[in-house]
Design an enzyme around this catalytic site. Structure first.
Site, PDB file in Angstrom:
ATOM      1  N   VAL A  16       0.817  -1.213   0.000  1.00 22.23           N
ATOM      2  CA  VAL A  16       0.000   0.000   0.000  1.00 22.23           C
ATOM      3  C   VAL A  16       0.848   1.258   0.000  1.00 22.23           C
ATOM      4  CG1 VAL A  16      -1.741   1.317   1.255  1.00 22.23           C
ATOM      5  CG2 VAL A  16      -1.832  -1.182   1.259  1.00 22.23           C
ATOM      6  N   CYS A  17       0.588   2.159  -0.953  1.00 28.86           N
ATOM      7  CA  CYS A  17       1.213   3.478  -0.892  1.00 28.86           C
ATOM      8  C   CYS A  17       0.132   4.533  -1.013  1.00 28.86           C
ATOM      9  CB  CYS A  17       2.307   3.659  -1.939  1.00 28.86           C
ATOM     10  SG  CYS A  17       1.712   4.112  -3.554  1.00 28.86           S
ATOM     11  N   GLY A  18       0.529   5.795  -0.974  1.00 28.70           N
ATOM     12  CA  GLY A  18      -0.446   6.874  -0.924  1.00 28.70           C
ATOM     13  C   GLY A  18      -1.366   6.931  -2.122  1.00 28.70           C
ATOM     14  N   GLY A  75      -0.970   4.529  -4.981  1.00 29.07           N
ATOM     15  CA  GLY A  75      -0.958   3.308  -5.788  1.00 29.07           C
ATOM     16  C   GLY A  75      -0.156   3.440  -7.069  1.00 29.07           C
TER      17      GLY A  75
END
Lengths: 96, 149
Positions: free
Chosen positions: A11-13, A15
């Site tokens: 998961v990142c801010g 995607g």
């Protein structure tokens, strides 16, 4: 060796590339741990819904806090390319 | 899209002066514009993403990795690298200060994956990252990358 295929969500801010970087490091860590796994990527908003389908979520400290209360174990990482940090984090949540 | 198609000497600058993280992203973005890889809109998009994600773009100690969406103005996939004369705080307590900024532009999800994988391999080699950060010339930094081309 574990035979079950792990489902891991990176998961990142937003995607974008950062979650792909996470995914690549996760794949290296799985190889080192001799684990089979499938890694998908998501942005934080999507993850709040899809996260429940994963065995493990891997993300940064700050984003982990934004995920709120979920049942899936979360591995938080500081350095997105440090395979050893990922290996240790995964070991810890899997108790291996 | 292979690694060697995404980087060249023209998109590397060492000892760049920038007063803050925004200017650092601006400077790396200018290299991408000058080499016709992105439109000007992409710089603002990278800054917006960094504002929203803040610290997360500092993906490993000393290295920021600004990027935005393909539709924000990418002409062709590329990346550009600058090293900063004076390290800059991006707001990431663990990985600050930033000494090297790698601007990244991709067109779709698959095309650039090989190149990104190579970049991840490079960044996970700490010794190599330090050498890149301390390069005295653009050619020296480029030479470190050449081993991977």
């Amino acid at each position: 060796m574990q035979t079950k295929r792990l489902k891991i969500l990176a998961v990142c801010g937003m995607g974008l590339e950062s979650s792909l970087v996470l995914k690549m490091t996760i794949e290296k860590a799985l190889k080192e741990l001799n684990l089979e796994g499938e890694v998908t990527t998501a942005d934080i908003v999507t993850a709040k819904g899809a996260g429940f389908d994963a065995d493990i979520i891997i993300t940064s400290n700050e984003l982990a806090q934004q995920l709120g209360e979920i049942k899936v174990p979360i591995v938080t990482v500081k350095n997105y390319v440090n395979v050893q940090e990922f290996v240790e984090g995964i070991r810890k949540v899997l108790n291996i | 899209m292979e690694f060697k198609e995404m980087i060249n000497l023209e998109r590397i600058r060492i000892n760049v002066e920038a007063k803050d993280w925004k200017e650092a992203i601006q400077k790396v973005g200018e290299l991408m514009i000058k080499t016709q890889c992105v439109y000007e809109s992409y710089i603002n998009a990278m800054i917006r993403v960094a504002e929203k994600l803040g610290p997360y773009i500092v993906i490993t100690p000393g290295v920021a990795f600004p990027h935005a969406r393909p539709e924000d103005g990418v002409i062709k996939p590329c990346f550009a690298i600058i090293t900063l004369k004076e390290p800059i705080e991006f707001g990431n307590p663990e990985n600050d200060p930033v000494k090297m900024v790698i601007g990244f532009a991709a067109l779709d999800d698959k095309q650039h994956l090989n190149a990104l994988q190579t970049l991840v391999d490079i960044l996970s080699n700490r010794e190599l990252v330090e050498k890149m950060m301390n390069s005295k010339t653009e050619q020296e930094l480029f030479n470190y990358l050449k081993h991977y081309i």
